[in-house]
Scaffold this motif. Structure first.
Motif, PDB file in Angstrom:
ATOM      1  N   VAL A 243       0.833  -1.205   0.000  1.00 55.41           N
ATOM      2  CA  VAL A 243       0.000   0.000   0.000  1.00 55.41           C
ATOM      3  C   VAL A 243       0.868   1.256   0.000  1.00 55.41           C
ATOM      4  CG1 VAL A 243      -1.649   1.348   1.346  1.00 55.41           C
ATOM      5  CG2 VAL A 243      -1.990  -1.118   1.065  1.00 55.41           C
ATOM      6  N   LEU A 244       1.946   1.236   0.789  1.00 51.69           N
ATOM      7  CA  LEU A 244       2.840   2.390   0.853  1.00 51.69           C
ATOM      8  C   LEU A 244       3.481   2.674  -0.506  1.00 51.69           C
ATOM      9  CD1 LEU A 244       4.456   4.523   2.456  1.00 51.69           C
ATOM     10  CD2 LEU A 244       6.147   2.726   2.948  1.00 51.69           C
ATOM     11  N   VAL A 245       4.018   1.635  -1.138  1.00 50.21           N
ATOM     12  CA  VAL A 245       4.704   1.820  -2.416  1.00 50.21           C
ATOM     13  C   VAL A 245       3.718   2.234  -3.507  1.00 50.21           C
ATOM     14  CG1 VAL A 245       6.007   0.644  -4.238  1.00 50.21           C
ATOM     15  CG2 VAL A 245       6.566   0.235  -1.841  1.00 50.21           C
ATOM     16  N   VAL A 246       2.621   1.487  -3.616  1.00 43.77           N
ATOM     17  CA  VAL A 246       1.655   1.758  -4.686  1.00 43.77           C
ATOM     18  C   VAL A 246       0.996   3.120  -4.500  1.00 43.77           C
ATOM     19  CG1 VAL A 246      -0.527   1.026  -5.690  1.00 43.77           C
ATOM     20  CG2 VAL A 246       1.213  -0.663  -5.160  1.00 43.77           C
ATOM     21  N   THR A 247       0.528   3.410  -3.281  1.00 43.69           N
ATOM     22  CA  THR A 247      -0.125   4.692  -3.031  1.00 43.69           C
ATOM     23  C   THR A 247       0.853   5.849  -3.232  1.00 43.69           C
ATOM     24  OG1 THR A 247      -1.550   3.617  -1.393  1.00 43.69           O
ATOM     25  CG2 THR A 247      -1.477   6.021  -1.379  1.00 43.69           C
ATOM     26  N   GLY A 248       2.085   5.645  -2.792  1.00 40.48           N
ATOM     27  CA  GLY A 248       3.076   6.700  -2.945  1.00 40.48           C
ATOM     28  C   GLY A 248       3.382   7.017  -4.393  1.00 40.48           C
ATOM     29  N   ILE A 249       3.539   5.967  -5.209  1.00 39.54           N
ATOM     30  CA  ILE A 249       3.828   6.182  -6.635  1.00 39.54           C
ATOM     31  C   ILE A 249       2.618   6.777  -7.331  1.00 39.54           C
ATOM     32  CG2 ILE A 249       4.350   5.024  -8.817  1.00 39.54           C
ATOM     33  CD1 ILE A 249       6.019   3.018  -7.262  1.00 39.54           C
ATOM     34  N   TYR A 250       1.430   6.176  -7.110  1.00 34.90           N
ATOM     35  CA  TYR A 250       0.237   6.640  -7.800  1.00 34.90           C
ATOM     36  C   TYR A 250      -0.205   8.020  -7.309  1.00 34.90           C
ATOM     37  CZ  TYR A 250      -0.135   1.724  -9.174  1.00 34.90           C
ATOM     38  OH  TYR A 250       0.110   0.477  -9.675  1.00 34.90           O
ATOM     39  N   GLY A 251       0.036   8.291  -6.020  1.00 34.14           N
ATOM     40  CA  GLY A 251      -0.379   9.574  -5.467  1.00 34.14           C
ATOM     41  C   GLY A 251       0.599  10.703  -5.727  1.00 34.14           C
ATOM     42  N   GLY A 252       1.753  10.373  -6.323  1.00 39.71           N
ATOM     43  CA  GLY A 252       2.722  11.401  -6.635  1.00 39.71           C
ATOM     44  C   GLY A 252       3.570  11.833  -5.447  1.00 39.71           C
ATOM     45  N   TRP A 253       3.580  11.052  -4.376  1.00 38.45           N
ATOM     46  CA  TRP A 253       4.397  11.408  -3.208  1.00 38.45           C
ATOM     47  C   TRP A 253       5.871  11.189  -3.510  1.00 38.45           C
ATOM     48  CZ3 TRP A 253       1.117   8.078   0.678  1.00 38.45           C
ATOM     49  CH2 TRP A 253      -0.171   8.610   0.752  1.00 38.45           C
ATOM     50  N   PHE A 254       6.159  10.161  -4.288  1.00 44.62           N
ATOM     51  CA  PHE A 254       7.535   9.948  -4.704  1.00 44.62           C
ATOM     52  C   PHE A 254       7.535   9.250  -6.063  1.00 44.62           C
ATOM     53  CE2 PHE A 254       6.505   5.877  -3.003  1.00 44.62           C
ATOM     54  CZ  PHE A 254       6.124   6.035  -1.669  1.00 44.62           C
ATOM     55  N   SER A 255       8.692   9.259  -6.714  1.00 45.58           N
ATOM     56  CA  SER A 255       8.817   8.657  -8.041  1.00 45.58           C
ATOM     57  C   SER A 255       8.832   7.137  -7.932  1.00 45.58           C
ATOM     58  CB  SER A 255      10.103   9.137  -8.713  1.00 45.58           C
ATOM     59  OG  SER A 255      11.232   8.617  -8.026  1.00 45.58           O
ATOM     60  N   ALA A 256       8.782   6.464  -9.093  1.00 47.67           N
ATOM     61  CA  ALA A 256       8.818   5.003  -9.089  1.00 47.67           C
ATOM     62  C   ALA A 256      10.132   4.491  -8.501  1.00 47.67           C
ATOM     63  CB  ALA A 256       8.637   4.478 -10.509  1.00 47.67           C
ATOM     64  N   THR A 257      11.232   5.179  -8.800  1.00 48.69           N
ATOM     65  CA  THR A 257      12.532   4.764  -8.260  1.00 48.69           C
ATOM     66  C   THR A 257      12.572   4.931  -6.746  1.00 48.69           C
ATOM     67  OG1 THR A 257      13.577   5.437 -10.338  1.00 48.69           O
ATOM     68  CG2 THR A 257      15.023   5.108  -8.439  1.00 48.69           C
ATOM     69  N   GLU A 258      12.081   6.061  -6.265  1.00 50.50           N
ATOM     70  CA  GLU A 258      12.031   6.278  -4.814  1.00 50.50           C
ATOM     71  C   GLU A 258      11.106   5.262  -4.141  1.00 50.50           C
ATOM     72  OE1 GLU A 258      12.738  11.130  -5.075  1.00 50.50           O
ATOM     73  OE2 GLU A 258      10.720  10.272  -5.009  1.00 50.50           O
ATOM     74  N   GLY A 259       9.980   4.962  -4.793  1.00 50.27           N
ATOM     75  CA  GLY A 259       9.066   3.959  -4.258  1.00 50.27           C
ATOM     76  C   GLY A 259       9.710   2.586  -4.184  1.00 50.27           C
ATOM     77  N   ALA A 260      10.488   2.242  -5.215  1.00 49.28           N
ATOM     78  CA  ALA A 260      11.189   0.953  -5.204  1.00 49.28           C
ATOM     79  C   ALA A 260      12.211   0.901  -4.079  1.00 49.28           C
ATOM     80  CB  ALA A 260      11.870   0.725  -6.550  1.00 49.28           C
ATOM     81  N   ALA A 261      12.911   2.029  -3.850  1.00 45.11           N
ATOM     82  CA  ALA A 261      13.905   2.076  -2.774  1.00 45.11           C
ATOM     83  C   ALA A 261      13.234   1.925  -1.409  1.00 45.11           C
ATOM     84  CB  ALA A 261      14.679   3.389  -2.841  1.00 45.11           C
ATOM     85  N   ILE A 262      12.126   2.624  -1.221  1.00 42.07           N
ATOM     86  CA  ILE A 262      11.389   2.520   0.052  1.00 42.07           C
ATOM     87  C   ILE A 262      10.860   1.099   0.235  1.00 42.07           C
ATOM     88  CG2 ILE A 262       9.297   3.287   1.256  1.00 42.07           C
ATOM     89  CD1 ILE A 262       9.782   6.053  -0.058  1.00 42.07           C
ATOM     90  N   GLY A 263      10.317   0.515  -0.830  1.00 43.05           N
ATOM     91  CA  GLY A 263       9.801  -0.850  -0.748  1.00 43.05           C
ATOM     92  C   GLY A 263      10.889  -1.861  -0.433  1.00 43.05           C
ATOM     93  N   ALA A 264      12.064  -1.711  -1.074  1.00 44.33           N
ATOM     94  CA  ALA A 264      13.168  -2.634  -0.817  1.00 44.33           C
ATOM     95  C   ALA A 264      13.657  -2.506   0.626  1.00 44.33           C
ATOM     96  CB  ALA A 264      14.314  -2.365  -1.792  1.00 44.33           C
ATOM     97  N   ALA A 265      13.789  -1.258   1.110  1.00 49.11           N
ATOM     98  CA  ALA A 265      14.248  -1.048   2.489  1.00 49.11           C
ATOM     99  C   ALA A 265      13.244  -1.614   3.490  1.00 49.11           C
ATOM    100  CB  ALA A 265      14.465   0.446   2.738  1.00 49.11           C
ATOM    101  N   ALA A 266      11.946  -1.345   3.269  1.00 45.55           N
ATOM    102  CA  ALA A 266      10.917  -1.833   4.191  1.00 45.55           C
ATOM    103  C   ALA A 266      10.836  -3.345   4.177  1.00 45.55           C
ATOM    104  CB  ALA A 266       9.565  -1.217   3.826  1.00 45.55           C
ATOM    105  N   THR A 267      10.904  -3.946   2.984  1.00 47.26           N
ATOM    106  CA  THR A 267      10.839  -5.404   2.877  1.00 47.26           C
ATOM    107  C   THR A 267      12.060  -6.048   3.518  1.00 47.26           C
ATOM    108  OG1 THR A 267       9.664  -5.133   0.777  1.00 47.26           O
ATOM    109  CG2 THR A 267      10.466  -7.330   1.280  1.00 47.26           C
ATOM    110  N   GLY A 268      13.237  -5.432   3.322  1.00 46.06           N
ATOM    111  CA  GLY A 268      14.450  -5.947   3.952  1.00 46.06           C
ATOM    112  C   GLY A 268      14.362  -5.897   5.473  1.00 46.06           C
TER     113      GLY A 268
END
Length: 438
Positions: free
Chosen positions: A232-257
Motif C-alpha cells: 500500500v505504501l509503495v503503490v499509493t506513494g507512486i500513484y499519489g505522486g508522493w515519490f517517483s517510481a525509483t524512490e518507491g522501489a527504494a522505500i519498498g526494498a528497504a521496508a521489505t528488507g
C-alpha cells in the motif's frame, strides 16, 4: 544490399542466433554492431559504442530495476510467500478447488512485491505444491495452476517488463503500473474461474480441504499485514505522486528488507545471497538492454521500422486487425523465446508501427494500451507449450510429474489468457481508465 534489406537481415539473424541458444544480449549486440558497421562504417560504430554504454546506464530511471528485484528477493528470504499463501488458504482453502484458488491469490499478492514471473512461480510452488499434494490434488491441476499463477508476478505491478517498456518508450512508469491494475485483477479472477470450472468438470482433481476456524483465519490475516502495508505504501506513494517510481522501489526494498530481518529471521547470509542474486540478475538485464540499444540504433539507420510502418499503415486493413496480428506474433514467439528478449527485439519495429496507425487516441494512450497488451501477450508466452519458462520452473520443483501433465493442466489457463487479450483489444478503456484518473 539496401539499408532496408540489411534491417530485415538483422532481424532474421538475431532470431536465428537466439534460436541457436546464443545469449539474447550478445546476439543483439553482435547483430546490431555488424548491421551498424555495414550501414555507417566501423568508425561510426566504435564512436557510438564509446558513448552508448554510459549514456544508457547512467540513467537514474534504470535504478528502479535492481531495487524492485531486491524487494522481491527480500520478500522470499523473509518467508513472506508462506504468510501470503497461509492467509489465502485460510479464507479460500475450503472452496471447490480451494487450495488452487488460494495459490492463485497468493501469487497475485506476492506479485505485488515481486516483479518477476519466474520468481513468483518458484517461491509460491515451494509452499503451495506440497499442500496440494498432501490433499490429493491432481498433478495436472497443481502444476498448471502454479505455472499460470506465476505469470501474475509480471502482470500485477510492479513489473520489470513494464519498467523496461516505459524506459524504451519514454513513458511514465507510474502510469503503466496504474494501467496494469485492472487487467491484473481480471487475470486473477479469470484464473480462479478456470479452477472452478476445472473442478466442476473433474471433481476428483481437487478433494475439498478442511474449513479453518475464524480464529485461525484472523491469525493468518494478521501475519500478512506488514507485507500489505509495504504494498500500500509503495503503490499509493507512486500513484499519489508522493515519490517517483525509483524512490518507491527504494522505500519498498528497504521496508521489505527490514521486515525480512525482524519478522522473517533473515541474517547476514540471507542478505548476502539477496544482494548477489540481485546483482547477477541486474547484470544480465543490463547486458540485454545494451544489446537492444545498439540493435535499435542499427534498425533506425536501416529505416526498416519507419518504412515498414508506412507500408503497413497504407494497407486497406483496419488498425485493429493489424494490432491483432501483432499480438498473434507475440503469442507465437512466446512459445520459443524468453519474455524480455521478445519485448526488446520487437519494440523497435512494433512501436513505430503502432504510432503510425489511427486508433482515435493520442500517443500516450496508444503506448499505454499497447504496453499492457504486450505485457499480457508475454505473460501467455511464459506458460505456452512447449517452451514456456514457467513450465520448466514448475517441472524442476516437481520432477516426478511428467511434463505432459503440466502441459495438460496449463492449457485451460492459456485459453483464459487469450480471452482476456481479446477483451482488452475490444475494450481499451480497461487499461486506460485508471491512468486517465491519475
Amino acid at each position: 544490399m539496401s539499408n532496408f534489406a540489411i534491417g530485415l537481415t538483422m532481424f532474421g539473424g538475431a532470431l536465428a542466433l537466439i534460436a541457436l541458444r546464443m545469449p539474447v544480449g550478445i546476439a543483439m549486440l553482435l547483430v546490431g554492431g555488424l548491421g551498424y558497421a555495414e550501414i555507417s562504417g566501423w568508425d561510426r560504430l566504435f564512436a557510438t559504442l564509446n558513448t552508448l554504454t554510459f549514456s544508457r546506464f547512467s540513467s537514474y530511471t534504470l535504478s528502479v530495476i535492481p531495487l524492485f528485484l531486491l524487494m522481491g528477493d527480500f520478500a522470499t528470504k523473509g518467508g513472506m510467500n508462506r504468510a501470503l499463501f497461509r492467509c489465502a488458504r485460510a479464507w479460500m482453502g475450503h472452496w471447490r478447488g480451494g487450495l488452487a484458488v488460494a495459490s492463485i491469490g497468493g501469487c497475485a499478492a506476492f506479485g505485488a512485491i515481486c516483479g518477476s514471473s519466474l520468481a513468483t512461480a518458484a517461491t509460491m510452488s515451494q509452499v503451495a505444491l506440497p499442500e496440494m499434494r498432501r490433499h490429493g490434488y491432481s498433478p495436472a491441476l497443481s502444476t498448471g495452476t502454479l505455472a499460470a499463477g506465476g505469470t501474475l508476478g509480471i502482470l500485477i505491478p510492479p513489473s520489470v517488463i513494464l519498467v523496461i517498456y516505459a524506459i524504451y518508450t519514454e513513458m511514465s512508469i507510474g502510469a503503466l503500473f496504474v494501467a496494469a491494475v485492472i487487467p491484473g485483477l481480471i487475470a486473477t479472477a479469470g484464473y480462479m474461474l478456470v479452477v472452478n470450472i476445472y473442478t466442476r468438470l473433474s471433481p476428483g482433481a481437487a478433494p475439498p480441504a478442511e474449513r479453518m476456524p475464524y480464529r485461525e483465519r484472523l491469525r493468518a490475516t494478521l501475519d500478512v499485514w506488514p507485507v500489505m502495508m509495504v504494498f500500500v505504501l509503495v503503490v499509493t506513494g507512486i500513484y499519489g505522486g508522493w515519490f517517483s517510481a525509483t524512490e518507491g522501489a527504494a522505500i519498498g526494498a528497504a521496508a521489505t528488507g527490514l521486515l525480512a530481518v525482524v519478522l522473517g529471521g533473515m541474517r547476514w547470509q540471507g542478505l548476502k545471497e539477496s544482494l548477489l542474486s540481485t546483482a547477477e540478475t541486474t547484470g544480465l538485464i543490463f547486458l540485454v538492454l545494451l544489446g537492444a540499444e545498439l540493435f535499435s540504433a542499427a534498425l533506425a539507420l536501416s529505416h526498416l521500422p519507419s518504412e515498414l510502418s508506412s507500408m503497413v499503415a497504407a494497407l486497406p486493413i483496419p488498425p485493429l486487425a493489424i494490432l491483432s496480428a501483432i499480438v498473434l506474433v507475440y503469442l507465437i514467439l512466446g512459445c520459443f523465446m524468453e519474455s524480455m528478449a521478445m519485448v526488446l527485439l520487437t519494440l523497435p519495429i512494433f512501436v513505430p508501427l503502432m504510432l503510425g496507425l489511427d486508433f482515435g487516441m493520442d500517443r500516450t494512450q496508444v503506448l499505454v494500451w499497447f504496453g499492457i497488451l504486450v505485457l499480457m501477450s508475454v505473460e501467455v508466452g511464459m506458460i505456452s507449450p512447449p517452451f514456456g519458462l514457467n513450465l520448466f520452473v514448475i517441472n524442476a520443483m516437481a520432477k516426478d510429474i511428467p511434463m505432459g501433465e503440466t502441459y495438460r493442466g496449463v492449457l485451460p489457463f492459456c485459453i483464459s489468457d487469450v480471452l482476456r487479450i481479446i477483451i482488452l483489444l475490444l475494450f481499451p478503456a480497461l487499461s486506460l481508465w485508471l491512468p486517465g484518473l491519475w
